[in-house]
Design an enzyme around this catalytic site. Sequence first.
Site, PDB file in Angstrom:
ATOM      1  N   GLU A 109       0.820  -1.212   0.000  1.00  0.00           N
ATOM      2  CA  GLU A 109       0.000   0.000   0.000  1.00  0.00           C
ATOM      3  C   GLU A 109       0.859   1.269   0.000  1.00  0.00           C
ATOM      4  OE1 GLU A 109      -2.533  -0.882   3.378  1.00  0.00           O
ATOM      5  OE2 GLU A 109      -3.991  -1.886   2.079  1.00  0.00           O
ATOM      6  N   VAL A 110       1.710   1.369  -1.007  1.00  0.00           N
ATOM      7  CA  VAL A 110       2.602   2.533  -1.125  1.00  0.00           C
ATOM      8  C   VAL A 110       1.802   3.659  -1.795  1.00  0.00           C
ATOM      9  CG1 VAL A 110       4.871   3.333  -1.864  1.00  0.00           C
ATOM     10  CG2 VAL A 110       4.520   0.914  -1.342  1.00  0.00           C
TER      11      VAL A 110
END
Length: 486
Positions: free
Chosen positions: A149-150
Amino acid sequence: MSGSMPFKMRLVHLDLKGAPPKVSYLSEIFPLFRALGANGLLIEYEDMFPYEGSLRLLRAKYAYSPSEIKEILHLAGLNELEVIPLVQTFGHMEFVLKHAAFAHLREVGPFPCTLNPHEAESLALVGAMIDQVLELHPGARWLHVGCDEVYYLGEGEASRRWLQQEQNSTGKLCLSHMRAVASRVQARRPSVTPLVWDDMLRDLPEDQLAASGVPQLVEPVLWDYAADLDVHSKVLLMQKYWRCGFPRLWAASAFKGATGPSQAVPPIKHHLRNHVQWLQVAGSRPTDSLQGIILTGWQRYDHFSVLCELLPAGVPSLAACLQLLLCGGFDGDAKAKVENLLGISNLEMMDPVREGAGSFPGSNILALVTQVSLHLRSSVDALLEGNTYITGWFSPYHRRRKLIHPVMVQHIQPTALSLLAQWSTLVQELEAALQLAFYPDAVEEWLEENVHPSLQRLQALLQDLSEVATPPPPPTSPGRDAAQDP
């Protein structure tokens, strides 16, 4: 599939970014993990790790000491639980980037979630974190470096400039940072293999992924917590990763922390279905096609969100899911074993465990949390919004103006006092139980989020009643006073 064991490693995830358990509680729960079928732990320390030097400011108030880390590892070893530490190195960096000293390393200035991969200082920062964690984990064979979840990657100023160059993409940028972090791990400890969450890899073109060098450095953890996990799509994804050159893959399911950010008690049936689907994924491939499975137990959705299910509240769900993995299904025998190990008379699959159920470490917390989550708010709502005397004679209009028929006080006050006393007694018991397992800030947070709002509504009602029920003092007569003057 009964009798098969497709996951040779079964790791329980301890998410310490919220309500981290005291070491004394871990000493009680680790033997149960082992008895239930776990043989490893994924420990996500976040701000509970005792960082030193320039990283010391990352420590939470009640962070474990180095000696406590060693004690946790010793306890894990006694119970044959292999420990894999987890250090976030790209996304979910809020616990680092929220600090002013590191805010300049954010990908996007206002948001502390993602690290700027263009800054040399960024890699130096995560390298220092990795070094300190590995130093206290001398026997680790794997290190999980996060990378899930960058968010907002590519939206920073440096990234925008970089992306203007031909052949550059956010996928290439992501892979470049993963490769740099993984290379840093292997330079520091060649015997340690980095793990990464797989969500940032799923949609990348195969040729780009294969040519990146990342498959030779890391092992992806395919995570999916849905009850209706798409088995066929997951198998196709595994095949893609193998074609790209990843030698080993892992799975990640969930036993808690995946059905709502403020969930208090896990819906066991949901989590069992999730594990049934993962068994089907594993069963569709050759044996040992997946290195192992991580049963995640998220404690917060991110660093700034509220607490979800506390670890003791998740134990029955964890127990059922582990037994399902061991037995290849959750039949009567598996259910009976769980009930026996937990001291539960009847593990209800559809609803939370009933009050008073269980003899496992923290079972009293589960029972009391279940009572609060199921009945506290509803009982106060029923009184304030369903009691005819209150809705008819002591409405918000009346309360603001301190108006009430005196006889109504006798109808309302005893009921409200009784309800408050009932809940106050239970909450005192819950607070005492929580204090044995958790640190003061976690106890305070859980009670403030889940208990205090309802109790304060009751207390406010009683306060308003006391003010209208107390007659004002009689006015002083000026004439009488004047007549008494000499």
